[in-house]
Design a protein around this motif. Structure first.
Motif, PDB file in Angstrom:
ATOM      1  N   LEU A  31      46.392  36.697  39.314  1.00 55.69           N
ATOM      2  CA  LEU A  31      45.189  35.866  39.263  1.00 55.69           C
ATOM      3  C   LEU A  31      45.409  34.534  39.966  1.00 55.69           C
ATOM      4  O   LEU A  31      44.574  34.093  40.770  1.00 55.69           O
ATOM      5  CB  LEU A  31      44.789  35.637  37.804  1.00 55.69           C
ATOM      6  N   ILE A  32      46.554  33.884  39.687  1.00 57.33           N
ATOM      7  CA  ILE A  32      46.813  32.546  40.222  1.00 57.33           C
ATOM      8  C   ILE A  32      47.164  32.584  41.699  1.00 57.33           C
ATOM      9  O   ILE A  32      46.679  31.770  42.494  1.00 57.33           O
ATOM     10  CB  ILE A  32      47.941  31.849  39.417  1.00 57.33           C
ATOM     11  N   THR A  34      47.028  35.335  43.945  1.00 54.83           N
ATOM     12  CA  THR A  34      46.368  36.286  44.848  1.00 54.83           C
ATOM     13  C   THR A  34      44.851  36.150  44.801  1.00 54.83           C
ATOM     14  O   THR A  34      44.209  35.892  45.833  1.00 54.83           O
ATOM     15  CB  THR A  34      46.764  37.740  44.488  1.00 54.83           C
ATOM     16  N   ILE A  35      44.268  36.301  43.622  1.00 53.57           N
ATOM     17  CA  ILE A  35      42.805  36.327  43.511  1.00 53.57           C
ATOM     18  C   ILE A  35      42.200  34.946  43.764  1.00 53.57           C
ATOM     19  O   ILE A  35      41.255  34.807  44.551  1.00 53.57           O
ATOM     20  CB  ILE A  35      42.386  36.876  42.132  1.00 53.57           C
ATOM     21  N   LEU A  36      42.741  33.923  43.113  1.00 52.95           N
ATOM     22  CA  LEU A  36      42.200  32.573  43.311  1.00 52.95           C
ATOM     23  C   LEU A  36      42.305  32.087  44.760  1.00 52.95           C
ATOM     24  O   LEU A  36      41.334  31.526  45.295  1.00 52.95           O
ATOM     25  CB  LEU A  36      42.884  31.590  42.359  1.00 52.95           C
ATOM     26  N   PRO A  37      43.458  32.279  45.441  1.00 56.08           N
ATOM     27  CA  PRO A  37      43.515  31.873  46.855  1.00 56.08           C
ATOM     28  C   PRO A  37      42.485  32.586  47.725  1.00 56.08           C
ATOM     29  O   PRO A  37      41.922  31.980  48.648  1.00 56.08           O
ATOM     30  CB  PRO A  37      44.944  32.257  47.273  1.00 56.08           C
ATOM     31  N   PHE A  39      39.526  33.681  46.755  1.00 57.20           N
ATOM     32  CA  PHE A  39      38.229  33.062  46.459  1.00 57.20           C
ATOM     33  C   PHE A  39      38.105  31.693  47.125  1.00 57.20           C
ATOM     34  O   PHE A  39      37.032  31.320  47.612  1.00 57.20           O
ATOM     35  CB  PHE A  39      38.021  32.940  44.949  1.00 57.20           C
ATOM     36  N   LEU A  40      39.211  30.940  47.167  1.00 51.31           N
ATOM     37  CA  LEU A  40      39.189  29.638  47.840  1.00 51.31           C
ATOM     38  C   LEU A  40      38.960  29.807  49.334  1.00 51.31           C
ATOM     39  O   LEU A  40      38.193  29.048  49.950  1.00 51.31           O
ATOM     40  CB  LEU A  40      40.515  28.896  47.589  1.00 51.31           C
ATOM     41  N   GLN A  43      35.367  30.562  49.840  1.00 52.51           N
ATOM     42  CA  GLN A  43      34.534  29.385  49.643  1.00 52.51           C
ATOM     43  C   GLN A  43      34.547  28.479  50.874  1.00 52.51           C
ATOM     44  O   GLN A  43      33.496  28.037  51.349  1.00 52.51           O
ATOM     45  CB  GLN A  43      35.024  28.603  48.425  1.00 52.51           C
ATOM     46  N   SER A 257      40.150  28.810  57.245  1.00 57.32           N
ATOM     47  CA  SER A 257      39.916  29.790  56.182  1.00 57.32           C
ATOM     48  C   SER A 257      39.159  31.005  56.716  1.00 57.32           C
ATOM     49  O   SER A 257      39.438  32.142  56.314  1.00 57.32           O
ATOM     50  CB  SER A 257      39.119  29.148  55.042  1.00 57.32           C
TER      51      SER A 257
END
Length: 283
Positions: A31-32, A34-37, A39-40, A43, A257
């Motif tokens: 989550l910290i 892989t998934i969150l980066p 999503f960032l 964004q 990004s």
């Protein structure tokens, strides 16, 4: 009987709960990191400096300049992958033979360089390929003029092959090791010569390992930036260098990004294709 079934169900439930508890740290890690980066990245890729939603960053990628850089990256990664395959498959095949006695030594020679820092190994090529490097000093010794080896496409390609060759060898070696000897013996008993045995039995059965090896070489090769920075001297721009530049030099994290997201989509697509081909061969 009922008590036995109940106890078995109870045991399986407790094992399931324990396995879920064990998986919690890994889920948090994913989550910290892989998934969150991701999503960032999404964004920033679909917003501008004012935070408004936009496709401008994705559309900018289709500029001929950036498409040219992407094409150059894919071409270099493809060339490195092909060279690694033609060098790596024979080595993996030799290592998989039981009659080969020096297997452990050869495996050790391929593993030892991987123990060293990647940056140190890449910088070592500067002292080998440089104008006053080892190779040019050998040429001078034999009376030849030194040649430009460093800061060329060839130097970058050499760095890619040197770095990722073990990632081609080991999956193929593992796949060849799993081939049942009885199949090979049966083919020999039925009159297959060495070429028929290789192309009709050994090579098709090693295709899953080849698919994994191609994935493990092509994916990092197409996104690399350190090798092209050091051995290319900043003159040979790959997509990884462009992404690095957008984040660290230009400061345009939105376009950076978008580029990273496009690279991520390309890697996922290639992974799906290789996995599909691997499954087709297994069936």
């Amino acid at each position: 009987m009922r008590k036995t079934k109940f106890s078995e169900a109870n045991n399986s439930l407790s094992i399931g709960l324990k396995s879920k508890k064990i998986a919690i740290p890994y889920l948090i890690w994913i989550l910290i990191f892989t998934i969150l980066p991701i999503f960032l990245l999404m964004q920033y890729a679909f917003t501008n400096n004012q935070g408004n939603f936009t496709f401008a960053n994705i559309e900018r990628f289709f500029n001929p300049l950036y498409l040219g850089i992407m094409w150059h990256s894919i071409r270099m990664a493809t060339m490195a992958t092909v060279i690694c395959f033609f060098l790596g498959y024979p080595i993996a095949y030799i290592l998989s033979q039981k009659a080969y006695k020096d297997k452990t030594i050869l495996l050790f020679l391929f593993v030892v360089p991987m123990w060293m820092n990647f940056l140190v190994r890449t910088y070592a090529w500067l002292f080998i390929l440089g104008f006053n490097g080892v190779l040019n000093n050998i040429l001078r010794f034999f009376g030849f003029e030194p040649i430009r080896l460093l800061f060329t496409d060839g130097a970058v390609l050499l760095g890619l092959v040197y770095t990722f060759l073990p990632f081609m060898i080991f999956p193929i070696y593992s796949s060849l090791q799993k081939i049942d000897e009885r199949i090979i013996e049966a083919a020999r008993d039925l009159g297959s010569n060495r070429l028929q045995l290789f192309f009709r039995i050994i090579f098709p059965l090693s295709l899953p390992g080849i698919a994994s090896a191609l994935t493990m070489v092509f994916m990092p090769a197409v996104a690399t930036f350190l090798i092209s920075n050091i051995l290319g001297g900043g003159q040979y721009f790959l997509i990884g260098n462009l992404i690095e530049q957008q984040f660290l030099t230009v400061g345009n994290r939105h376009f950076g990004s978008a580029l990273a997201l496009i690279m991520f989509a390309l890697i996922i697509l290639c992974n799906v294709i290789f996995s599909y081909l691997s499954k087709e061969e297994k069936e």
